[in-house]
Design a protein around this motif. Sequence first.
Motif, PDB file in Angstrom:
ATOM      1  N   ALA A  71      28.384  36.523  51.773  1.00 28.65           N
ATOM      2  CA  ALA A  71      29.136  37.074  50.641  1.00 28.65           C
ATOM      3  C   ALA A  71      29.913  38.318  51.038  1.00 28.65           C
ATOM      4  N   ASP A  72      30.104  38.517  52.330  1.00 28.63           N
ATOM      5  CA  ASP A  72      30.818  39.699  52.814  1.00 28.63           C
ATOM      6  C   ASP A  72      32.209  39.780  52.200  1.00 28.63           C
ATOM      7  N   GLY A  73      32.475  40.882  51.525  1.00 28.70           N
ATOM      8  CA  GLY A  73      33.793  41.128  50.959  1.00 28.70           C
ATOM      9  C   GLY A  73      34.085  40.432  49.644  1.00 28.70           C
ATOM     10  N   VAL A  74      33.158  39.623  49.141  1.00 25.71           N
ATOM     11  CA  VAL A  74      33.402  38.934  47.872  1.00 25.71           C
ATOM     12  C   VAL A  74      33.227  39.923  46.726  1.00 25.71           C
ATOM     13  N   ARG A  75      34.268  40.076  45.926  1.00 27.16           N
ATOM     14  CA  ARG A  75      34.189  40.963  44.760  1.00 27.16           C
ATOM     15  C   ARG A  75      33.659  40.179  43.575  1.00 27.16           C
ATOM     16  N   LEU A  76      32.865  40.835  42.743  1.00 26.74           N
ATOM     17  CA  LEU A  76      32.305  40.185  41.560  1.00 26.74           C
ATOM     18  C   LEU A  76      33.334  40.128  40.447  1.00 26.74           C
ATOM     19  N   ALA A  77      33.263  39.067  39.663  1.00 25.13           N
ATOM     20  CA  ALA A  77      34.073  38.965  38.458  1.00 25.13           C
ATOM     21  C   ALA A  77      33.464  39.899  37.421  1.00 25.13           C
ATOM     22  N   THR A  78      34.290  40.639  36.717  1.00 20.92           N
ATOM     23  CA  THR A  78      33.824  41.549  35.678  1.00 20.92           C
ATOM     24  C   THR A  78      34.452  41.117  34.371  1.00 20.92           C
ATOM     25  N   LEU A  79      33.602  40.814  33.402  1.00 25.14           N
ATOM     26  CA  LEU A  79      34.109  40.331  32.112  1.00 25.14           C
ATOM     27  C   LEU A  79      34.606  41.482  31.250  1.00 25.14           C
ATOM     28  N   ARG A  80      35.598  41.176  30.433  1.00 26.15           N
ATOM     29  CA  ARG A  80      36.110  42.154  29.471  1.00 26.15           C
ATOM     30  C   ARG A  80      35.037  42.463  28.456  1.00 26.15           C
ATOM     31  N   GLU A  81      35.104  43.649  27.896  1.00 26.70           N
ATOM     32  CA  GLU A  81      34.226  44.027  26.788  1.00 26.70           C
ATOM     33  C   GLU A  81      34.589  43.177  25.571  1.00 26.70           C
ATOM     34  N   GLY A  82      33.596  42.862  24.759  1.00 23.46           N
ATOM     35  CA  GLY A  82      33.859  42.187  23.496  1.00 23.46           C
ATOM     36  C   GLY A  82      33.851  40.685  23.552  1.00 23.46           C
TER      37      GLY A  82
END
Length: 137
Positions: free
Chosen positions: A120-131
């Motif tokens: 997983a080197d360098g893989v950025r996580l998905a971040t969900l929008r608030e709400g």
Amino acid sequence: MAIGAVLAVGASVVGPAAAAAAAPADAAQARPAAPAWPGLSSADSSSGVLEVAAAGESGAQVRGAALAVAEGGIVVTHSHVVAGATSIVVTDPTTGAVSPASVLVRDERADVAVLQLASADGVRLATLREGLPDLAS
């Protein structure tokens, strides 16, 4: 972050595009860019969106999209993309990083699969929008 909300984002955004993305890959087709998912909070709405290529015993390849949801290479995709796969490779289109993956959990009824990346080197996580709604409750 609730997995239900992650899956809701994928289900609500992908629709017909998922069917096209999961169709057997044609070698003559250009490799698609990461889709932009409006449910992601990052300024770069493709951050954490990965490509999945799964091949079965027949050699036919199926492609789909996935979201990186947890540190250590935990990825959520559609079950039908990895059904019967003997080989799964996940690519981060933003960096070009490629990693083999294995299925941790697969639920055909919900059409959800959780994968573990070998690297997983360098893989950025998905971040969900608030709400976004929490479908798990």
